[in-house]
Design an enzyme around this catalytic site. Structure first.
Site, PDB file in Angstrom:
ATOM      1  N   ASP A  51       0.883  -1.304   0.138  1.00  0.00           N
ATOM      2  CA  ASP A  51       0.039  -0.126   0.014  1.00  0.00           C
ATOM      3  C   ASP A  51       1.098   1.228  -0.160  1.00  0.00           C
ATOM      4  O   ASP A  51       1.559   1.659   1.017  1.00  0.00           O
ATOM      5  CB  ASP A  51      -1.015   0.079   1.307  1.00  0.00           C
ATOM      6  CG  ASP A  51      -1.688   1.133   1.275  1.00  0.00           C
ATOM      7  OD1 ASP A  51      -2.314   1.638   0.062  1.00  0.00           O
ATOM      8  OD2 ASP A  51      -1.972   1.633   2.170  1.00  0.00           O
ATOM      9  N   GLU A 103      -1.169  -1.342  -4.875  1.00  0.00           N
ATOM     10  CA  GLU A 103      -2.417  -0.607  -5.263  1.00  0.00           C
ATOM     11  C   GLU A 103      -2.229   0.375  -6.302  1.00  0.00           C
ATOM     12  O   GLU A 103      -1.179   1.199  -6.320  1.00  0.00           O
ATOM     13  CB  GLU A 103      -2.818   0.231  -3.774  1.00  0.00           C
ATOM     14  CG  GLU A 103      -4.182   0.963  -4.011  1.00  0.00           C
ATOM     15  CD  GLU A 103      -4.624   1.574  -2.816  1.00  0.00           C
ATOM     16  OE1 GLU A 103      -5.539   0.974  -2.055  1.00  0.00           O
ATOM     17  OE2 GLU A 103      -4.361   2.625  -2.578  1.00  0.00           O
ATOM     18  N   ASP A 113      -2.441   1.115   6.767  1.00  0.00           N
ATOM     19  CA  ASP A 113      -1.831   0.910   5.845  1.00  0.00           C
ATOM     20  C   ASP A 113      -1.404  -0.627   5.829  1.00  0.00           C
ATOM     21  O   ASP A 113      -1.060  -1.358   4.582  1.00  0.00           O
ATOM     22  CB  ASP A 113      -0.462   1.668   5.842  1.00  0.00           C
ATOM     23  CG  ASP A 113      -0.847   3.046   6.207  1.00  0.00           C
ATOM     24  OD1 ASP A 113      -1.089   3.891   5.134  1.00  0.00           O
ATOM     25  OD2 ASP A 113      -0.722   3.491   7.273  1.00  0.00           O
TER      26      ASP A 113
END
Length: 197
Positions: A7, A68, A141
């Site tokens: 992430d 991501e 996160d």
């Protein structure tokens, strides 16, 4: 299959390693966050992220890296750091020859919770259940990195294997076409030779 989910973020870059195969229970290998100080300039923060991701790649030797996919938002200053961190993550995986994939936030939410509009709490709750954890991973996160890895295992892992198989078969198919063309060329040459007086 083992996947490192990332992430991306300039201040906090979530990282999580998940192992398993589609249709089988998944397991948590490790999860954490690579942090950088806002006191450092951006280039040094990116070097910190690179070293952190390299350390995770060294330690866990994943089969794939899933990141991501970033979409532009109204706050350009925030998105720039996230995009830069995502780029560093891609380079780290590609430099080692590890397949790198990107998944959108809505893909991740849908894969993990069944709802592409799920909120962070729902996603974290489902990650906790899927990986059979005693407590939700923190900070957010870290949970997001695990959700990205799970998504890749469930949605992208099969496609990665298909792409790899196609890549491995491509030289064989090309070699076969070359051999057929060469044989046809030789046959045409022989028939031309026979027709000469």
């Amino acid at each position: 299959m083992r996947v490192l989910g990332i992430d991306p973020g300039l201040t906090r870059c979530g990282v999580g390693v998940v192992e398993g195969d589609p249709g089988r229970p998944l397991s948590l290998v490790d999860v954490g966050v690579i942090r950088t100080s806002s006191d450092l300039d951006v280039p040094r923060r990116l070097v910190t992220i690179e070293k952190g991701i390299d350390a995770w790649l060294d330690e866990y030797a994943p089969d794939a890296v899933a990141i991501e996919r970033i979409f532009a938002r109204s706050d350009v200053s925030t998105i720039m750091g996230t995009v830069q961190a995502a780029g560093i993550a891609m380079v780290c995986g590609a430099r080692r020859g590890i397949p790198v994939a990107q998944h959108t936030p809505s893909e991740v939410k849908a894969a993990v919770s069944g709802n592409g509009r799920a909120d962070k709490d729902q996603v974290t709750g489902m990650v906790t259940r899927i990986l059979r954890l005693d407590a939700p991973p923190k900070p957010a996160d870290a949970a997001d990195a695990l959700a990205i890895a799970i998504t890749h295992l469930w949605r992208g892992g099969g496609q990665t294997r298909v792409d790899t198989a196609r890549g491995a078969a491509a030289p064989t198919a090309a070699a076969q076409r070359w051999a057929e063309a060469l044989a046809a060329s030789k046959a045409a040459g022989k028939s031309a030779t026979r027709k000469r007086p």
